[in-house]
Design an enzyme around this catalytic site. Structure first.
Site, PDB file in Angstrom:
ATOM      1  N   ASP A  95      66.538  43.835  25.753  1.00  0.00           N
ATOM      2  CA  ASP A  95      67.141  42.825  24.905  1.00  0.00           C
ATOM      3  C   ASP A  95      68.490  43.391  24.450  1.00  0.00           C
ATOM      4  O   ASP A  95      68.706  44.598  24.466  1.00  0.00           O
ATOM      5  CB  ASP A  95      66.232  42.510  23.702  1.00  0.00           C
ATOM      6  CG  ASP A  95      66.621  41.172  23.069  1.00  0.00           C
ATOM      7  OD1 ASP A  95      65.984  40.789  22.079  1.00  0.00           O
ATOM      8  OD2 ASP A  95      67.571  40.522  23.564  1.00  0.00           O
ATOM      9  N   ASP A 269      57.563  37.516  26.111  1.00  0.00           N
ATOM     10  CA  ASP A 269      57.362  38.839  25.495  1.00  0.00           C
ATOM     11  C   ASP A 269      56.868  38.622  24.074  1.00  0.00           C
ATOM     12  O   ASP A 269      57.216  37.613  23.447  1.00  0.00           O
ATOM     13  CB  ASP A 269      58.661  39.641  25.461  1.00  0.00           C
ATOM     14  CG  ASP A 269      59.456  39.354  24.196  1.00  0.00           C
ATOM     15  OD1 ASP A 269      60.312  38.456  24.248  1.00  0.00           O
ATOM     16  OD2 ASP A 269      59.198  40.012  23.152  1.00  0.00           O
ATOM     17  N   CYS A 307      35.295  41.144  29.348  1.00  0.00           N
ATOM     18  CA  CYS A 307      36.467  41.899  29.791  1.00  0.00           C
ATOM     19  C   CYS A 307      36.021  43.101  30.616  1.00  0.00           C
ATOM     20  O   CYS A 307      35.069  43.791  30.253  1.00  0.00           O
ATOM     21  CB  CYS A 307      37.257  42.379  28.565  1.00  0.00           C
ATOM     22  SG  CYS A 307      38.738  43.320  28.990  1.00  0.00           S
ATOM     23  N   CYS A 309      38.040  45.682  31.323  1.00  0.00           N
ATOM     24  CA  CYS A 309      39.020  46.762  31.184  1.00  0.00           C
ATOM     25  C   CYS A 309      38.308  48.069  30.879  1.00  0.00           C
ATOM     26  O   CYS A 309      37.139  48.093  30.485  1.00  0.00           O
ATOM     27  CB  CYS A 309      40.043  46.430  30.085  1.00  0.00           C
ATOM     28  SG  CYS A 309      39.575  46.886  28.409  1.00  0.00           S
ATOM     29  N   CYS A 312      36.604  48.235  27.446  1.00  0.00           N
ATOM     30  CA  CYS A 312      35.390  47.424  27.277  1.00  0.00           C
ATOM     31  C   CYS A 312      34.236  47.949  28.108  1.00  0.00           C
ATOM     32  O   CYS A 312      33.069  47.695  27.818  1.00  0.00           O
ATOM     33  CB  CYS A 312      35.700  45.971  27.625  1.00  0.00           C
ATOM     34  SG  CYS A 312      36.791  45.235  26.412  1.00  0.00           S
ATOM     35  N   HIS A 338      43.278  47.363  25.304  1.00  0.00           N
ATOM     36  CA  HIS A 338      42.511  46.143  25.603  1.00  0.00           C
ATOM     37  C   HIS A 338      43.343  44.881  25.376  1.00  0.00           C
ATOM     38  O   HIS A 338      43.341  43.953  26.199  1.00  0.00           O
ATOM     39  CB  HIS A 338      41.229  46.071  24.755  1.00  0.00           C
ATOM     40  CG  HIS A 338      40.666  44.682  24.724  1.00  0.00           C
ATOM     41  ND1 HIS A 338      39.923  44.147  25.762  1.00  0.00           N
ATOM     42  CD2 HIS A 338      40.825  43.682  23.820  1.00  0.00           C
ATOM     43  CE1 HIS A 338      39.617  42.888  25.487  1.00  0.00           C
ATOM     44  NE2 HIS A 338      40.147  42.578  24.323  1.00  0.00           N
TER      45      HIS A 338
HETATM   46  C1  LIG Z   1      59.464  36.953  17.631  1.00  0.00           C
HETATM   47  N1  LIG Z   1      60.339  35.828  17.823  1.00  0.00           N
HETATM   48  C2  LIG Z   1      61.507  35.994  18.473  1.00  0.00           C
HETATM   49  N2  LIG Z   1      61.896  37.148  19.084  1.00  0.00           N
HETATM   50  C3  LIG Z   1      63.130  36.892  19.562  1.00  0.00           C
HETATM   51  C4  LIG Z   1      64.015  37.742  20.241  1.00  0.00           C
HETATM   52  C5  LIG Z   1      63.587  39.156  20.572  1.00  0.00           C
HETATM   53  C6  LIG Z   1      62.602  39.111  21.719  1.00  0.00           C
HETATM   54  N3  LIG Z   1      61.855  40.368  21.815  1.00  0.00           N
HETATM   55  C7  LIG Z   1      62.591  41.354  22.536  1.00  0.00           C
HETATM   56  C8  LIG Z   1      62.232  42.745  22.212  1.00  0.00           C
HETATM   57  C9  LIG Z   1      62.596  43.673  23.131  1.00  0.00           C
HETATM   58  C10 LIG Z   1      62.285  45.007  22.900  1.00  0.00           C
HETATM   59  C11 LIG Z   1      61.657  45.401  21.746  1.00  0.00           C
HETATM   60  C12 LIG Z   1      61.302  44.433  20.802  1.00  0.00           C
HETATM   61  C13 LIG Z   1      61.586  43.089  21.038  1.00  0.00           C
HETATM   62  C14 LIG Z   1      65.301  37.239  20.578  1.00  0.00           C
HETATM   63  N4  LIG Z   1      66.198  38.069  21.209  1.00  0.00           N
HETATM   64  C15 LIG Z   1      67.453  37.613  21.442  1.00  0.00           C
HETATM   65  N5  LIG Z   1      68.359  38.406  22.019  1.00  0.00           N
HETATM   66  N6  LIG Z   1      67.848  36.338  21.111  1.00  0.00           N
HETATM   67  C16 LIG Z   1      66.989  35.460  20.527  1.00  0.00           C
HETATM   68  O1  LIG Z   1      67.388  34.301  20.236  1.00  0.00           O
HETATM   69  C17 LIG Z   1      65.649  35.909  20.226  1.00  0.00           C
HETATM   70  C18 LIG Z   1      64.731  35.059  19.584  1.00  0.00           C
HETATM   71  C19 LIG Z   1      63.479  35.566  19.240  1.00  0.00           C
HETATM   72  N7  LIG Z   1      62.443  35.025  18.569  1.00  0.00           N
HETATM   73 ZN   LIG Z   2      38.851  44.940  27.382  1.00  0.00          ZN
END
Ligand SMILES: CNc1nc2c(CCNCc3ccccc3)c3nc(N)[nH]c(=O)c3cc2[nH]1
Ligand SMILES: [Zn+2]
Length: 373
Positions: A95, A269, A307, A309, A312, A338
């Site tokens: 990200d 994700d 499950c 896994c 489990c 899990h």
């Molecule tokens: C939980 N709701 C939510 N998450 C959003 C994220 C982060 C997604 N998770 C990526 C991640 C990668 C590594 C570690 C942790 C998290 C967004 N990222 C961007 N760039 N733009 C968004 O509009 C945007 C909107 C979101 N809504």
């Molecule tokens: Zn499991």
């Protein structure tokens, strides 16, 4: 010119926008729809890469903001990139840091050039704009990079969202130009526009013009009511060329995975499976099990009877409850293993249901058990 990413839609569902596809990066090829475990600090919390392979994880997420602050992207680059640094031979998506700057850093100021912020680690002052974000992601060497964007807060005024998405479009263009490795690292555009249909249209059209290899739908799962998220999805997915992968950011409860797949999303994700594991909650085919509850003190059955896994097959609820109560690290590790397996396996079953054209029936059957309807 070599392409860093190839995507192919293999089967379209006849009674929804769901589709079964294959996505190929320079590291591996995997099927979609897919759930991507989150690995913020170059690790999916408490999981070794061998365990991630055991549960059949194909692509994991990491983060520009976190790795820039610690250990620094320059050190990761010196290690030979993130794949080498964490010994992960499959795909990595990073990200762009925008979301984390807003949700973690002590936000100072958003300007045209980028964002001035304070580190959540030590309060030190930093600046990140599209050029910096892409340079960091180039140093990390991720297979799929995200454009630097502003994930606008919810609720927000029409004027705020309009200014914000237009700046995000200008940042997306600057990031495209700044990408030093267009042949080995794919870049996705992130569609913003809040909950306003016309602004979502404008954001999507401006980014489609720039011809990214894939598109994320951002600005959702930020506290809006679920029906509103699904409504925005309904019309936004159609704006993305159907031959390109669609990634719904930050979404991953079982309900949202089904609703997202049905609306044509290919990639997801979510920190949920790892986060709830750390406070002793397991996702099972019969709904959530808060294994720390006294009810499980003498329950010698697995977390999830259905499950298969490793956890489990080898450990009981009573044992895992004991570990959690004793604050033993193994407790969180076993539930994390899990929970990740549960979601990865759910996506496998969803892909099979799409291939066999019975997705809506599978959804009904799944929730009949999950919510004991
Ligand atoms: C939980 N709701 C939510 N998450 C959003 C994220 C982060 C997604 N998770 C990526 C991640 C990668 C590594 C570690 C942790 C998290 C967004 N990222 C961007 N760039 N733009 C968004 O509009 C945007 C909107 C979101 N809504
Ligand atoms: Zn499991």
């Amino acid at each position: 010119m070599q392409k860093p990413l190839e995507f192919e839609v293999i089967k379209n569902c006849t009674h929804s926008k769901a589709r079964y596809g294959k996505l190929k990066t320079l590291h591996n090829e995997f099927e979609t729809p897919i759930f991507m475990p989150v690995g913020t600090n170059a690790t999916v919390k408490s999981m070794s890469v061998d365990e991630l392979k055991e549960i059949n994880a194909q692509i994991i997420l990491s983060n520009t903001y976190h790795l820039y602050l610690r250990p620094s992207d320059l050190i990761v680059k010196k290690a030979g990139g993130l794949h080498k640094f964490m010994n992960w031979g499959r795909s990595i998506l990073t990200d762009s840091g925008g979301f984390q700057v807003f949700s973690l850093g002590d936000l100072r100021k958003i300007k045209e050039e980028g964002v001035y912020f304070r580190s959540h680690l030590d309060g030190s002052k930093h600046f990140m704009g599209p050029e910096e974000s892409i340079a960091i992601q180039n140093n990390l060497g991720s297979d799929i990079m995200m454009s630097f964007d502003e994930c606008a807060p919810y609720p927000a005024s029409y004027e705020y969202i309009k200014d914000s998405y237009k700046r995000t479009s200008r940042w997306a263009k600057r990031g495209q130009i700044a990408n030093k490795n267009p042949e080995t690292q794919a870049l996705f555009g992130i569609i913003q526009g809040g909950m306003y249909q016309d602004l979502r249209y404008e954001s999507a059209n401006e980014l489609v013009e720039m011809d990214f290899l894939g598109y994320s739908i951002g600005g959702l799962s930020v506290g809006e009511p679920k029906p509103l998220m699904y409504e925005v999805l309904d019309y936004t997915v159609d704006l993305i060329p159907k031959e390109k992968p669609r990634y719904l950011m930050g979404v991953g409860s079982p309900d949202d995975l089904f609703e997202g797949v049905i609306r044509g999303i290919d990639m997801f994700d979510c920190v949920l499976p790892t986060r709830i594991a750390r406070n002793g909650t397991a996702m099972t085919s019969n709904g959530k099990v808060v294994v720390r509850n006294a009810t499980y003190q003498e329950d010698f059955t697995p977390l999830d009877e259905e499950c298969d896994c490793h956890v489990c097959r080898n450990y009981s609820r009573a044992y895992i409850r004991h570990l959690i109560k004793a604050n033993e690290i193994l407790g969180a590790r076993l539930i994390t293993y899990h929970n990740l397996y549960f979601l990865i396996n759910l996506m496998k079953n969803i892909r099979t249901a799409i291939k066999e054209d019975r997705l809506l029936q599978y959804k009904k059957d799944f929730f009949a058990k999950y919510y004991k309807i």
